[in-house]
Design a protein around this motif. Structure first.
Motif, short mmCIF file in Angstrom:
data_model
loop_
_atom_site.label_atom_id
_atom_site.label_comp_id
_atom_site.label_asym_id
_atom_site.label_seq_id
_atom_site.Cartn_x
_atom_site.Cartn_y
_atom_site.Cartn_z
N PRO A 269 -6.03 -10.19 -1.73
CA PRO A 269 -6.24 -8.77 -1.43
C PRO A 269 -6.65 -8.02 -2.69
O PRO A 269 -6.03 -8.16 -3.75
N GLU B 91 -4.31 -0.64 1.43
CA GLU B 91 -4.90 -1.00 2.72
C GLU B 91 -3.98 -0.64 3.86
O GLU B 91 -4.42 -0.16 4.90
N LYS C 157 -4.09 2.97 4.65
CA LYS C 157 -5.28 3.47 5.34
C LYS C 157 -5.07 3.44 6.85
O LYS C 157 -5.56 4.30 7.57
#
Lengths: 201, 350
Positions: free
Chosen positions: A153, A63, A66
């Motif tokens: 997560p 994440e 990204k």
């Protein structure tokens, strides 16, 4: 606890490295920016301090990657530490996630179709109390697992069993993170007060 | 479903006299051929009770180890069951492989509790030989591929429900581990309640991380962390203690009268423990009565030069609102910057 202190040390090391990296780049940063950088470096340090790659740590790192702004920081932090492994695991996670989502879509469509059938068939409206209670309980559990999936997560693409396991890992590492951060904050405060005192004197 | 057990297995199934019902409820399932590759690749030793959830038939019944007397073989429609089971298993395979490595390397409390659980399960296996109680049993077979599950008395025996039951047991087992992790979960038994507690705990921990990072951002405007290297070295020298004690000694200012606090150290800890005990009783009703002795405590301490108590009040009350702060209340109460009970124990020792 032997390994938790090891974990703390590793986490601290990596976190300090990360902080040095991100503060060396810019001089003037907003409060919120600083806070974000700190938190990000802490999270990534936590995720990479695990010797074994758990799925939540991989999810965290992917994440972070990204986000274009942070990729440089992330890559610097991680260094050359098995980027391939991470990529593999992230790809795996993505594929699993897609699979799960396809299944869910199928399930939903079948369920909706089945619902109509059931409504036609169901003539007995006498639902026993125990059934009622169990259905309510099941609904509660489902709601809560959904919430937990959002919290942990990378938890979206996991079944219940592994979700609980990941949650356990995550809780442990969060505890470590909180402990270390708290001590660092306290130490920093001590330093600053020390400086202020010296200035006053 | 008619059990088609060879004679040896029948004997073994009848081992336990009270389980005579079991003969009717035994079942066999054939392994999914596609699963063999996965299973073959996995470590035998790594899979203890909670890893494998489904029953597979051992192709070599004569070579059954001792555990077969406790083992039951699941029978079902091989293709359908295995087909339904396999995608789940395949999906969880990857995670399990990863988690197995983690299981080996992580020796922390979670691992400890697991290890003890594994030991318990091993002792269970031994004791099951003699126990007359009907128990569902998930045991490790010498061939790593198969898990044998026994159907409980009077329960359905088709492989779907058995698999379901195994899955449920795994989940409840892990919930027990989580109970140890999350403070204050001992009294709650239901799944929903447990999940609720877990969610609250995770949320509070995440909020703490955010709060601490914000605090660090305010405290340290330059973000100059080169000084911390010195701390880091000191930290690493001392393995068990918490950092700030060392940080205090390094700054060497009259501000931190730790030496004088040693006399008060015992009373510190007494108060801490007292507050801790009280807090444990008052989990959700944390309110003024606890904060008041805290503030008087602060006033009487030497830390008047620290940040104005207003900030601390805000902090403390903010944290009080969060649940499960047994660890956090202690440092903020005592200003000892100890992150855990270890620090308090250290203080009592010195």
């Amino acid at each position: 606890m032997y390994t938790s202190s090891m974990l703390k040390k590793e986490f601290l090391n990596k976190w300090i490295k990360g902080l040095q990296i991100c503060c060396s780049s810019k001089n003037k940063m907003d409060l919120m920016e600083r806070k974000k950088k700190i938190k990000l470096s802490a999270d990534i340090a936590m995720a990479s301090a695990n010797k074994t790659a758990t799925s939540w740590s991989n999810a965290l790192i992917s994440e972070a990657k990204k986000n274009k702004q942070d990729t440089i920081l992330v890559s610097q932090l991680l260094g050359s530490k098995s980027p391939l492994k991470l990529q593999k695991s992230t790809n795996m996670i993505i594929s699993i996630h897609k699979r799960v989502q396809c299944k869910k879509i199928l399930k939903r469509s079948c369920f909706n179709a089945g619902k109509r059938m059931m409504k036609k068939k169901k003539k007995n409206l006498g639902i026993s109390r125990s059934n009622f209670a169990t259905t309510i309980a099941k609904r509660l559990v489902k709601k809560r697992t959904k919430v937990l999936k959002r919290l942990v997560p990378g938890g979206e693409s996991m079944d219940e069993v592994s979700l609980i396991k990941e949650a356990m890992d995550y809780i442990l590492s969060l505890k470590v993170q909180v402990d270390v951060m708290r001590s660092v904050v306290a130490a920093a405060e001590v330093l600053i007060d020390d400086k202020l005192l010296k200035l006053v004197e | 479903m008619n059990p088609q057990l060879p004679n040896t297995l029948q004997q073994q199934c009848f081992y336990n006299p009270n389980d005579h019902m079991f003969a009717n409820h035994s079942a066999l399932v054939k392994p999914d051929p596609g699963m063999d590759e996965y299973w073959a690749g996995l470590h035998a030793g790594a899979f203890c009770d909670d890893q494998l959830g489904y029953g597979y038939m051992n192709p070599n019944p004569v070579a059954q180890p001792v555990e077969t007397d406790q083992a039951l073989f699941l029978q079902g429609n091989s293709s359908s069951v295995s087909a339904s089971v396999s995608p789940k298993k395949r999906k969880s395979q990857s995670l399990q492989v990863v988690s197995d490595k983690e299981k080996k390397t992580k020796g922390c409390s979670e691992g400890d509790s697991r290890i003890t659980h594994d030991q318990n399960s091993n002792s269970k296996e031994a004791s099951n030989n003699t126990s007359s109680k009907d128990k569902s049993k998930v045991s490790e077979v010498q061939k790593p591929d198969y898990i044998h599950v026994r159907a409980r008395r009077g329960q359905a025996t088709d492989s779907h429900s058995l698999a379901e039951r195994v899955r449920r047991e795994k989940i409840s087992e892990r919930m027990k581990y989580l109970q140890d992790l999350v403070p204050g979960c001992n009294k709650i038994t239901g799944k929903a309640g447990m999940l609720d507690e877990i969610i609250n705990y995770v949320q509070s921990l995440q909020k703490q991380v955010e709060f601490l990072s914000m605090k660090l951002a305010t405290v340290n405007p330059e973000l100059d962390f080169n000084i911390d290297n010195a701390f880091a070295k000191e930290i690493f020298q001392c393995s068990t203690s918490e950092f700030p004690a060392l940080g205090c000694s390094s700054t060497n200012s009259a501000y931190f009268q730790l030496n004088s606090m040693d006399q008060g150290g015992v009373s510190y800890c007494g108060l801490d423990m007292g507050i801790n005990a009280a807090e444990m009783g008052l989990r959700r009703s944390i309110s003024a009565p606890i904060s008041i002795p805290d503030q008087t405590f602060l006033d009487s301490s030497c830390y008047n030069q620290m940040q104005p108590s207003g900030v601390w009040d805000g902090d403390i009350q903010n944290l009080y609102r969060m649940e499960y702060e047994q660890e956090t209340l202690i440092p903020f109460q005592s200003h000892q910057f100890t992150g855990s009970n270890e620090g308090i124990n250290m203080k009592t020792e010195t």
